[in-house]
Design a protein around this motif. Structure first.
Motif, PDB file in Angstrom:
ATOM      1  N   TYR A 337       0.872  -1.169   0.000  1.00 41.93           N
ATOM      2  CA  TYR A 337       0.000   0.000   0.000  1.00 41.93           C
ATOM      3  C   TYR A 337       0.913   1.223   0.000  1.00 41.93           C
ATOM      4  CZ  TYR A 337      -3.927  -3.060   0.931  1.00 41.93           C
ATOM      5  OH  TYR A 337      -4.886  -4.040   0.825  1.00 41.93           O
ATOM      6  N   VAL A 376      -2.005   0.422  -4.978  1.00 42.92           N
ATOM      7  CA  VAL A 376      -1.880  -0.871  -4.301  1.00 42.92           C
ATOM      8  C   VAL A 376      -1.315  -1.868  -5.308  1.00 42.92           C
ATOM      9  CG1 VAL A 376      -3.029  -2.671  -2.965  1.00 42.92           C
ATOM     10  CG2 VAL A 376      -3.911  -0.317  -2.914  1.00 42.92           C
ATOM     11  N   PHE A 441      -6.696   3.241  -1.344  1.00 41.62           N
ATOM     12  CA  PHE A 441      -6.794   2.329  -0.213  1.00 41.62           C
ATOM     13  C   PHE A 441      -8.259   2.108   0.128  1.00 41.62           C
ATOM     14  CE2 PHE A 441      -2.422   3.592   1.718  1.00 41.62           C
ATOM     15  CZ  PHE A 441      -1.832   3.275   0.516  1.00 41.62           C
TER      16      PHE A 441
END
Length: 442
Positions: A337, A376, A441
């Motif tokens: 992340y 990501v 996210f």
């Protein structure tokens, strides 16, 4: 110096070494008339491995030459290294047996890779042999197995994806986990022994780092806060604890070496976590870790740990190693992340500071800027130790063999060594996935 062997696999009769040999048999047709050898202490066992290759190989790979060599016999190592272009070392624990091989490879101008995951050994080799390796035009790349390649190359891949979004890296969190099938999961004794010695020498590692005089990696952007331990993280659907594995240490070392080797890869703040699908697995690991930490301090404790691996690891490590069914059913993942800062927000002064080749920089760069870009990424692959490790180390060997001019000389981590080569694509072509799975996210 005449080198008539492209690759030598040292420790070819060991548990992991045999898988490495099998991987070369599977992939050797990608190189034209590969000349290679298998080596170890026992001629009888080596001949058995060679016979298996002769019977089972369907890719018409050349039969490897069989060469007996032993770490305790320096002359045999010299004879081996003199002939090899690339040396794959599969003989651990590396803190006991690795350094003589590295030294011999440098003296004989032979490029070296290994499957080590022992941080003290890796960092000691980097400090001791970087300059001699450079002087002899040799590349020494430890940690080319699962312990580092997926995570280290995954971090590089993630930074590349941020760059593609016109952002510089600022904060990157890595979550690592395993998936198992009905047969469960198990690891070999050699890995266990390396772990015991690594834990027992943690104080030596701290002292080594105090005197290493490596560059400090600056913090870019606002501070990355650590996540609370032993909590459930919805992003990875599991319980997490901070990682103290080889991966995390190699990521940090790699960023220091990016500065030393002037690779042009920008730093990032990094945190790493292990993921457990159930809390009881986390509890078992923490309990076992506490016992390890205590016993590994003492010689009698280490002897106990090494004598009864299955007992002290709740059956995870055995002297027999995993079954083929366990290997087939297991897989791993690293999920990153990442947050970056848009380049269009940077002043000319900011850009010059970030891109400076000076090893000494401010401890904090752009502390006033909050990241505004998210991404990501994920690295996935088959069983870590006995499917992924053979893939990664063999592809590293092929890359060293065919792209030597693009690889720095000296002792460096995988991402520093192979950042400007085709290794990422080679890994993708052989079952290690690198993917962007999201742009925010959740």
């Amino acid at each position: 110096m005449t080198k008539d062997l492209d690759i030598v696999v040292f420790g070819a009769t060991g548990f992991t070494g045999r898988f490495v040999v099998e991987e070369i048999c599977r992939t050797a047709n990608s190189l034209h008339k590969l000349k290679w050898a298998i080596s170890g202490r026992s001629e009888q066992l080596l001949l058995e491995v060679a016979n298996i290759i002769s019977i089972s190989s369907s890719n018409n790979v050349r039969q490897p030459e069989v060469i007996v060599a032993d770490v305790s016999n320096p002359e045999s190592l010299h004879t081996l290294a003199k002939r090899a272009k690339v040396f794959i070392d599969c003989v651990g624990p590396f803190r006991l047996y690795g350094e003589p091989v590295v030294r011999v490879c440098i003296e004989n101008e032979t490029d070296y890779i290994d499957i080590s995951g022992e941080v003290e050994y890796i960092e000691q080799i980097q400090l001791t042999y970087n300059d001699p390796a450079k002087s002899n035009n040799v590349s020494i790349v430890p940690a080319c197995g699962y312990d580092s390649i997926p995570a280290d190359m995954g971090l590089l891949f993630t930074k590349q994806q941020l760059d593609a979004k016109s952002a510089i890296p600022s904060q990157i969190e890595m979550f690592s986990g395993f998936c198992t099938g009905s047969a469960g999961m198990c690891a070999n004794y050699g890995t266990y022994a390396s772990l015991v010695y690594s834990i027992s020498n943690i104080n030596s590692l701290r002292e080594l780092r105090k005197h290493a005089n490596r560059p400090i990696v600056p913090r870019v952007g606002s501070k990355l806060e650590l996540l609370p331990s032993r909590t459930f993280d919805k992003r990875v659907n599991g319980y997490i604890i901070p990682s103290i594995t080889t991966d995390h240490s190699i990521l940090k070392l790699g960023q220091q070496l990016d500065i030393m080797f002037n690779t042009g890869v920008l730093p990032a703040q990094i945190s790493s976590y292990l993921v457990f699908s159930r809390f009881r697995y986390l509890a078992m690991m923490m309990f076992s870790g506490s016992i390890f930490k205590f016993l590994a301090k003492y010689e009698w404790g280490r002897n106990l740990l090494l004598k009864y691996p299955k007992f002290f690891s709740f059956g995870f490590f055995t002297k027999d190693g995993p079954t083929l069914e366990q290997i087939k059913q297991c897989s791993f993942y690293h999920r990153f992340y990442a947050k970056g800062i848009s380049k269009n927000r940077l002043t000319t002064e900011d850009t010059n500071l970030i891109n400076s080749t000076e090893q000494i920089k401010p401890l904090s760069i752009l502390p006033h800027l909050q990241p505004d870009v998210e991404i990501v990424t994920e690295v996935k692959g088959p069983d870590a130790g006995y499917a992924t490790t053979p893939i990664t180390v063999v592809q590293c060997a092929y890359t060293l063999l065919t792209e030597k001019s693009n690889i720095p000389k000296g002792v460096c981590t995988p991402s520093v060594a192979f950042g400007k080569t085709s290794l990422l694509q080679r890994l993708k072509d052989n079952g290690i996935e690198f993917n962007v799975i999201g742009d925010h996210f959740y």
